[in-house]
Design a protein around this motif. Structure first.
Motif, PDB file in Angstrom:
ATOM      1  N   ALA B 111      36.448  11.576  23.962  1.00 29.00           N
ATOM      2  CA  ALA B 111      37.403  10.570  23.487  1.00 29.00           C
ATOM      3  C   ALA B 111      37.206   9.206  24.140  1.00 29.00           C
ATOM      4  O   ALA B 111      38.161   8.482  24.398  1.00 29.00           O
ATOM      5  CB  ALA B 111      38.851  11.054  23.676  1.00 29.00           C
ATOM      6  N   SER B 112      35.946   8.876  24.402  1.00 27.98           N
ATOM      7  CA  SER B 112      35.669   7.560  24.973  1.00 27.98           C
ATOM      8  C   SER B 112      35.898   6.494  23.915  1.00 27.98           C
ATOM      9  O   SER B 112      35.564   6.688  22.744  1.00 27.98           O
ATOM     10  CB  SER B 112      34.216   7.503  25.440  1.00 27.98           C
ATOM     11  N   PRO B 113      36.453   5.341  24.310  1.00 28.27           N
ATOM     12  CA  PRO B 113      36.594   4.257  23.321  1.00 28.27           C
ATOM     13  C   PRO B 113      35.240   3.790  22.790  1.00 28.27           C
ATOM     14  O   PRO B 113      35.177   3.155  21.744  1.00 28.27           O
ATOM     15  CB  PRO B 113      37.295   3.144  24.105  1.00 28.27           C
ATOM     16  N   ALA B 114      34.157   4.127  23.516  1.00 29.61           N
ATOM     17  CA  ALA B 114      32.819   3.709  23.088  1.00 29.61           C
ATOM     18  C   ALA B 114      32.054   4.806  22.363  1.00 29.61           C
ATOM     19  O   ALA B 114      30.882   4.623  22.043  1.00 29.61           O
ATOM     20  CB  ALA B 114      32.019   3.239  24.303  1.00 29.61           C
ATOM     21  N   GLY B 115      32.701   5.934  22.082  1.00 27.45           N
ATOM     22  CA  GLY B 115      31.999   7.030  21.422  1.00 27.45           C
ATOM     23  C   GLY B 115      31.448   6.589  20.072  1.00 27.45           C
ATOM     24  O   GLY B 115      32.193   6.112  19.216  1.00 27.45           O
ATOM     25  N   ASP B 116      30.153   6.765  19.870  1.00 28.16           N
ATOM     26  CA  ASP B 116      29.526   6.207  18.670  1.00 28.16           C
ATOM     27  C   ASP B 116      29.955   6.911  17.388  1.00 28.16           C
ATOM     28  O   ASP B 116      29.957   6.311  16.315  1.00 28.16           O
ATOM     29  CB  ASP B 116      27.998   6.279  18.802  1.00 28.16           C
ATOM     30  N   ALA B 117      30.323   8.191  17.472  1.00 23.73           N
ATOM     31  CA  ALA B 117      30.688   8.926  16.260  1.00 23.73           C
ATOM     32  C   ALA B 117      32.083   8.555  15.761  1.00 23.73           C
ATOM     33  O   ALA B 117      32.422   8.829  14.603  1.00 23.73           O
ATOM     34  CB  ALA B 117      30.615  10.432  16.519  1.00 23.73           C
ATOM     35  N   HIS B 118      32.896   7.966  16.628  1.00 31.35           N
ATOM     36  CA  HIS B 118      34.292   7.778  16.253  1.00 31.35           C
ATOM     37  C   HIS B 118      34.513   6.797  15.109  1.00 31.35           C
ATOM     38  O   HIS B 118      35.261   7.100  14.168  1.00 31.35           O
ATOM     39  CB  HIS B 118      35.121   7.374  17.477  1.00 31.35           C
ATOM     40  N   PRO B 119      33.899   5.597  15.146  1.00 34.20           N
ATOM     41  CA  PRO B 119      34.188   4.652  14.052  1.00 34.20           C
ATOM     42  C   PRO B 119      33.868   5.218  12.667  1.00 34.20           C
ATOM     43  O   PRO B 119      34.707   5.071  11.760  1.00 34.20           O
ATOM     44  CB  PRO B 119      33.331   3.430  14.412  1.00 34.20           C
ATOM     45  N   PRO B 120      32.712   5.865  12.454  1.00 34.91           N
ATOM     46  CA  PRO B 120      32.482   6.388  11.095  1.00 34.91           C
ATOM     47  C   PRO B 120      33.455   7.497  10.708  1.00 34.91           C
ATOM     48  O   PRO B 120      33.804   7.620   9.528  1.00 34.91           O
ATOM     49  CB  PRO B 120      31.041   6.898  11.133  1.00 34.91           C
ATOM     50  N   LEU B 121      33.907   8.296  11.672  1.00 35.35           N
ATOM     51  CA  LEU B 121      34.900   9.323  11.343  1.00 35.35           C
ATOM     52  C   LEU B 121      36.225   8.661  10.961  1.00 35.35           C
ATOM     53  O   LEU B 121      36.911   9.107  10.031  1.00 35.35           O
ATOM     54  CB  LEU B 121      35.099  10.278  12.525  1.00 35.35           C
ATOM     55  N   LEU B 122      36.571   7.595  11.672  1.00 32.59           N
ATOM     56  CA  LEU B 122      37.796   6.860  11.338  1.00 32.59           C
ATOM     57  C   LEU B 122      37.685   6.254   9.941  1.00 32.59           C
ATOM     58  O   LEU B 122      38.614   6.347   9.131  1.00 32.59           O
ATOM     59  CB  LEU B 122      38.034   5.746  12.357  1.00 32.59           C
ATOM     60  N   ALA B 123      36.539   5.633   9.683  1.00 32.95           N
ATOM     61  CA  ALA B 123      36.357   4.959   8.399  1.00 32.95           C
ATOM     62  C   ALA B 123      36.413   5.954   7.241  1.00 32.95           C
ATOM     63  O   ALA B 123      36.899   5.641   6.156  1.00 32.95           O
ATOM     64  CB  ALA B 123      35.033   4.199   8.388  1.00 32.95           C
ATOM     65  N   ALA B 124      35.899   7.164   7.497  1.00 27.93           N
ATOM     66  CA  ALA B 124      35.841   8.163   6.430  1.00 27.93           C
ATOM     67  C   ALA B 124      37.143   8.970   6.340  1.00 27.93           C
ATOM     68  O   ALA B 124      37.248   9.873   5.514  1.00 27.93           O
ATOM     69  CB  ALA B 124      34.655   9.096   6.672  1.00 27.93           C
ATOM     70  N   GLY B 125      38.097   8.677   7.190  1.00 34.34           N
ATOM     71  CA  GLY B 125      39.363   9.407   7.160  1.00 34.34           C
ATOM     72  C   GLY B 125      39.216  10.883   7.492  1.00 34.34           C
ATOM     73  O   GLY B 125      39.846  11.755   6.882  1.00 34.34           O
ATOM     74  N   ALA B 126      38.395  11.186   8.457  1.00 34.42           N
ATOM     75  CA  ALA B 126      38.106  12.583   8.807  1.00 34.42           C
ATOM     76  C   ALA B 126      39.324  13.269   9.417  1.00 34.42           C
ATOM     77  O   ALA B 126      40.229  12.624   9.948  1.00 34.42           O
ATOM     78  CB  ALA B 126      36.939  12.628   9.790  1.00 34.42           C
ATOM     79  N   LEU B 127      39.296  14.595   9.312  1.00 44.60           N
ATOM     80  CA  LEU B 127      40.287  15.425   9.996  1.00 44.60           C
ATOM     81  C   LEU B 127      39.582  16.156  11.126  1.00 44.60           C
ATOM     82  O   LEU B 127      38.458  16.640  10.944  1.00 44.60           O
ATOM     83  CB  LEU B 127      40.868  16.466   9.039  1.00 44.60           C
ATOM     84  N   VAL B 128      40.235  16.241  12.264  1.00 46.33           N
ATOM     85  CA  VAL B 128      39.670  17.010  13.372  1.00 46.33           C
ATOM     86  C   VAL B 128      40.363  18.365  13.390  1.00 46.33           C
ATOM     87  O   VAL B 128      41.598  18.438  13.360  1.00 46.33           O
ATOM     88  CB  VAL B 128      39.892  16.284  14.718  1.00 46.33           C
ATOM     89  N   GLU B 129      39.567  19.410  13.410  1.00 44.03           N
ATOM     90  CA  GLU B 129      40.147  20.765  13.413  1.00 44.03           C
ATOM     91  C   GLU B 129      40.230  21.271  14.844  1.00 44.03           C
ATOM     92  O   GLU B 129      39.213  21.411  15.528  1.00 44.03           O
ATOM     93  CB  GLU B 129      39.298  21.701  12.564  1.00 44.03           C
ATOM     94  N   LEU B 130      41.461  21.530  15.278  1.00 41.66           N
ATOM     95  CA  LEU B 130      41.703  22.008  16.629  1.00 41.66           C
ATOM     96  C   LEU B 130      42.180  23.456  16.547  1.00 41.66           C
ATOM     97  O   LEU B 130      42.956  23.799  15.665  1.00 41.66           O
ATOM     98  CB  LEU B 130      42.772  21.147  17.316  1.00 41.66           C
TER      99      LEU B 130
END
Lengths: 736, 285
Positions: B111-130
């Motif tokens: 959950a780093s603010p610099a995590g490279d995967a995060h912006p595209p997941l945000l843009a694509a409206g992804a769901l995280v399965e916990l």
């Protein structure tokens, strides 16, 4: 000319494979961090968190109480000299009552596990009284001022350009962190296996601090993972030895990456004011310059760095009137000292920026203005020294200018500014071209008794002639082991050469620095081989060696080499010196301070995304006179590596300091160029023999680092129109 | 330190329930750095590399479900056409060695603010399965991050994977001060869907958490000429860039200044919009 044996493979001028090459590529090379002894302990260092503080007390109770801890030592446990230093003995082995920079060693610990050692160090309670820190060089205590005066100090000129330039604190960023193994010996001494640049200068300092005679402190070179000046000063040598003698156990110390940033000196940050005066047709009339270097908390090699900045500070140009003042100051920043280029790097960024500014003021092409002022053989340095050897400054410039232009990009993201980070598909991209040329002294200067020792033994092994070369010269990755063997093959006509591990059982080789080892240790090996050859020929009255035969004056075969060696190996040890140099006059800076000058020129082509301030260096063309390429492939490697290090300084490499605190001590945030940052190079190697050096060779390692920085920055300026007076150039400088 | 090595997902969840302070480890590209730098010494590591289903991906209804243990390299090679934004971001992660080991699940876990995967997941409206022994929940990724290196993950939960709707036009761009192997100074992801006429965004390294530029999304979805797919007026692109920059709250640090980050985000927003929209105009829906 020398009698060089013909027909032996792998001699001078060829590029035999280096013995460590395959091992390093496969990850099998044993670096100093791989050293191991069965019963060894691990050392750790407690360092100051403050750039300046008084130490009111140190309480080691909790550290000693930790199970697995064998020793916790402070300055009180240093039996000999409490301080050491390369030029001025001013740096405490362990802090005494005061710390003067963040990261200064305060105490050391030995434990049976590295983590235990670190935990114990963290349990030491140091009572600090934090003091104000001096972090601006101009506010510090003067360490050395080097003035140079030549000609008329009040000379005037038609066209005048001035500028202020800054160079940030660059790190050598070697890949193998400081490490070594100290083994206590039965005679009360210590055997130290260590990655260093100069075994004997380490030996002297360690012995002094341990209160032992030098012969009881024996050093053997361990696998060195790069140096670039960062291993000239002591790091953990005394600490590990102290712990080993105290515990009676071998002690290994290995710095982590973060600790390494505090474990060695850095390149001096510099602020430089320059004024260039020229005639309307572009001939330099005068240069006035003031260079201020931040020496940090301890002297290290600062005094010599200041002398280099001063004596080389107007560049490879003829200037009749010079007023130069280079000064280095003590501050509470990390100590600065040797790094590839050694004072010449900082000055070159300033004087080459000035030459571009002058060209612009005169409406001249930047290469043209350089050509009109280029030094040549017989030119007079501002120190009064006449440049004796080849000085093909104009030739180098013309060569890099004449190279075909860099190719246009193919559109592949990897060729764009930002690379695969996908920041541009061509938007905002502007191409620029820039030039730089630099000058560097080779070997030690200012009257230093600079010598190297080599022992060479010619014997029969299994009936075949074989040579053993033994020196104390540090192979730091530059390829010196290979070069020593090449020289022995050439001089003795024997293919089978072994280079013994460097240690202190043979005389000093001097440092693997100042681009000097091929010249100096190479010269010593050659001289020792010649002495062996003379002794061999004397046995049978021969005149020369050829193809494994001893020949008479008339060329008749007298005997087989093997039969002349017979049961009597021939061994000679030679201490070899370059021509003497002389001190600088302390007031005028006049004097024949340097023994050899080396030159390289660069042309950089860059694509800059002017909207984002990102740079992709497209191509670098370089030309360098190496006198004689003893190992052409190694020469090319040095030129590639040095150029990359200069590119790094131009665009990204900086230890960022705020109030004496290092903000980026990691390879996550101290960035060095990757293969996607370093472009293809065109390398033009000139071989213009120096009449005074072995084989005519010229030191190779440093010049590429010096002129690549200003060439890259000039190219970025050409693309952006920005002044860019500070390196490294950051994106915000371009878009700001 | 205990080293827990479950071989099934149920065992992993049970282990996490029994050892809530165990740190999950997959590629180890974050966790091992923390351990080596002595910044963290958890009582236990929970090795997930033997849990095979974590490394699988497939469809879940009309969504794509990607296991948490799928490496960046596999995202690039196997999902490049379905999740182009995430693949572009994956390509900017570290070196080839890091991309071979590192996983998107690990990136989410850190959950780093610099995590490279995060912006595209945000843009694509992804769901995280916990998942935990208590059950499974799916959290929209823009509600997943809680602060620097903090998320809504409960101590007994593990990240099973993420779900995302494939398709649309996606772009990702990241500013770093060298051309490879660099932590983002700032990054931006854009996702455009013709089908839903919606815009998704993700901003990295310019706020305490990765985040969406909601106002910019709403503005752009209103202004784009979805029907005829006509050119984007420069004023719209300009405004979109400004709104993206305004959504961030960057700071000055060793990697760059706040002012530069804001400026760069606006440039990246404009450029990625041009690229994504151009794709629609040329290729069609």
């Amino acid at each position: 000319m020398t009698t060089v044996e013909a027909g032996v493979a792998g001699g001078v001028g060829t590029s035999p494979k280096r013995p460590d090459g395959g091992l390093k590529v496969r990850g099998e090379f044993a670096f100093s961090s791989d050293l191991w002894a069965d019963d060894m302990l691990w050392g750790a260092t407690l360092r100051s968190p403050h750039p300046h503080a008084r130490i009111r007390g140190i309480d080691i109770t909790a550290a000693v109480a930790l199970p697995g801890v064998y020793a916790v030592l402070t300055h009180e446990d240093v039996p000999g000299a409490k301080r050491y230093g390369l030029e001025i003995v001013d740096q405490p082995v362990l802090a005494m009552g005061e710390v003067k920079y963040q990261g200064e060693p305060v105490a050391v610990v030995a434990a049976d596990h590295p983590e235990t050692a670190r935990r114990a160090a963290a349990r030491i309670v140091v009572d600090y009284e934090v003091l104000p820190a001096v972090t601006e060089a101009s506010l510090g205590v003067l360490l050395r001022h080097v003035p140079i005066r030549t000609g008329d100090p009040d000379a005037t000129a038609d066209v005048v350009v001035t500028g202020e330039y800054q160079v940030g604190m660059q790190d050598q960023a070697f890949l193998g962190p400081e490490s070594g193994l100290a083994v206590p010996a039965e005679d009360g001494g210590v055997d130290l296996y260590i990655a260093t640049q100069w075994l004997h200068v380490d030996q002297k300092q360690v012995a002094d601090c341990l209160g032992l005679p030098a012969e009881k402190v024996r050093l053997t070179l361990a696998g060195v993972g790069g140096a670039f000046g960062a291993r000239e000063d002591l790091s953990m040598q005394v600490h590990a030895s102290l712990l080993a003698l105290h515990t009676g156990r071998p002690v290994k110390m290995v710095y982590g990456r973060e600790e390494s940033f505090f474990g060695h000196v850095h390149r001096h940050p510099a602020t430089m004011w320059y004024e260039h005066g020229a005639t309307r047709d572009g001939k330099l009339v005068y240069v006035k310059a003031k260079i201020v270097l931040d020496g940090g908390a301890y002297a290290s090699s600062s005094t010599a760095v200041a002398a280099n900045a001063a004596t080389l500070g107007i560049g490879p140009y003829e200037v009749p009137n010079v007023v130069m003042d280079a000064s280095v100051y003590y501050t509470n920043n990390p100590p600065c000292g040797a790094m590839r280029g050694f004072g010449a790097v900082q000055a070159c960024f300033a004087y080459e920026s000035q030459m571009d500014k002058l060209a612009s003021a005169l409406g001249l092409d930047p290469v043209e203005v350089r050509l009109r002022n280029a030094m040549t053989t017989g030119s007079r340095m501002p120190t009064g020294q006449i440049v004796e050897g080849p000085a093909p400054v104009a030739d180098l410039l013309i060569r890099v200018r004449s190279a075909p232009p860099a190719p246009e990009g193919s559109g592949d993201l990897r060729e764009m500014p930002g690379g695969v980070s996908n920041t541009t598909h061509g938007e905002g991209v502007v191409r620029g071209i820039g030039y730089g040329i630099g000058i560097k002294n080779v070997a030690f200067s200012e009257g230093f008794d600079d010598y190297a020792t080599a022992r060479v033994r010619l014997e029969l092994i299994g009936g075949e002639p074989a040579v053993l070369v033994h020196t104390a010269a540090a192979e730091v990755g530059q390829g010196l082991v290979t070069v020593q063997a090449q020289i022995a093959r050439t001089e003795l006509g024997v293919e089978r050469v072994t280079v013994a591990t460097a240690d202190t059982s043979v005389g000093s080789a001097g440092s693997s620095s100042a681009s000097r080892q091929t010249y100096m240790t190479g010269g010593a090996v050659r001289a020792a081989c010649q002495a062996v050859r003379a002794a061999l020929l004397a046995r049978v009255g021969g005149a020369r060696l050829d193809g494994g035969k001893v020949l008479s004056d008339s060329g008749a075969v007298i005997a087989d080499l093997a039969s002349v060696i017979g049961d009597g190996p021939i061994e000679e040890t030679v201490e070899w010196r370059h021509r003497p140099t002389y001190p600088l006059d302390p007031v005028t800076g006049q004097g024949n301070a340097h023994v050899q000058y080396a030159f390289a020129a660069h042309r950089a082509t860059v694509d800059v995304d002017v909207e984002l301030g990102l740079v992709r260096v497209v191509e670098i063309v370089t030309a360098q006179d190496v006198g004689k390429a003893v190992n052409p492939l190694a020469v090319e490697g040095q030129i590639h590596g040095g150029t990359a290090q200069g590119l790094g300084l131009a665009l990204m490499e900086e230890i960022q300091m705020v109030d004496g605190i290092v903000r980026n001590p990691s390879f996550t945030d101290y960035l060095i160029p990757t293969i996607l940052d370093m472009p293809p190079m065109k390398v033009d190697v000139l071989e213009m023999a120096d009449p005074h050096s072995p084989y005519g060779l010229r030191g190779v390692g440093e010049p590429p680092t010096i002129s690549s920085t200003p060439a890259v920055v000039a190219a970025v300026r050409a693309a952006t129109g920005k002044a860019l007076t500070r390196v490294p150039v950051r994106p915000e400088h371009i878009v700001g | 330190m205990d080293f827990l090595r479950p071989s099934t997902w149920d065992e992993a969840l049970a282990a996490k329930a029994a050892h809530p302070d165990a740190v999950p480890i997959a590629g180890g590209t974050d966790v091992m750095v923390e351990l080596n730098f002595d910044r963290r010494r958890p009582p236990a590591l929970l090795d997930l590399t033997r849990v095979a289903p974590l490394t699988e991906w497939g469809t879940d209804g009309d969504l794509l479900r990607v296991g948490a243990g799928v490496s960046y390299r596999r995202i690039i090679e196997e999902l490049g056409s379905r999740l182009p934004g995430l693949a572009m971001a994956s390509r900017t992660v570290g070196s080839p060695q890091i991309r071979n080991r590192g996983t998107v699940g690990g990136n989410l876990g850190s959950a780093s603010p610099a995590g490279d995967a995060h912006p595209p997941l945000l843009a694509a409206g992804a769901l995280v399965e916990l998942a935990s022994v208590r059950g499974v929940r799916r959290v929209p990724v823009d509600g997943f991050f809680r602060g620097p290196k903090r998320s809504v993950l409960e101590p007994d939960e593990l990240i099973a994977g993420f779900l995302v709707r494939p398709g649309g036009a996606q772009q990702f761009a990241k500013v770093g001060t060298r051309n490879a192997m660099v932590i983002a100074v700032c990054s931006f992801a854009l996702s455009l869907s013709l089908e839903t006429r919606s815009v998704g965004t993700g901003i990295g390294s310019a706020a305490p958490t990765p985040l969406r530029a909601t106002e910019a999304e709403e503005f752009l979805s209103r202004e784009l000429d979805w029907e005829a797919r006509g050119p984007v007026p420069p004023s719209v692109a300009q405004r979109f860039g400004e709104l993206v920059a305004a959504a961030a709250s960057p700071i000055d640090d060793v990697r760059g200044t706040a002012a530069y980050r804001s400026h760069a985000l606006s440039v990246l927003a404009r450029r990625t919009l041009a690229w994504a929209w151009k794709g629609f105009r040329e290729v069609g829906p």
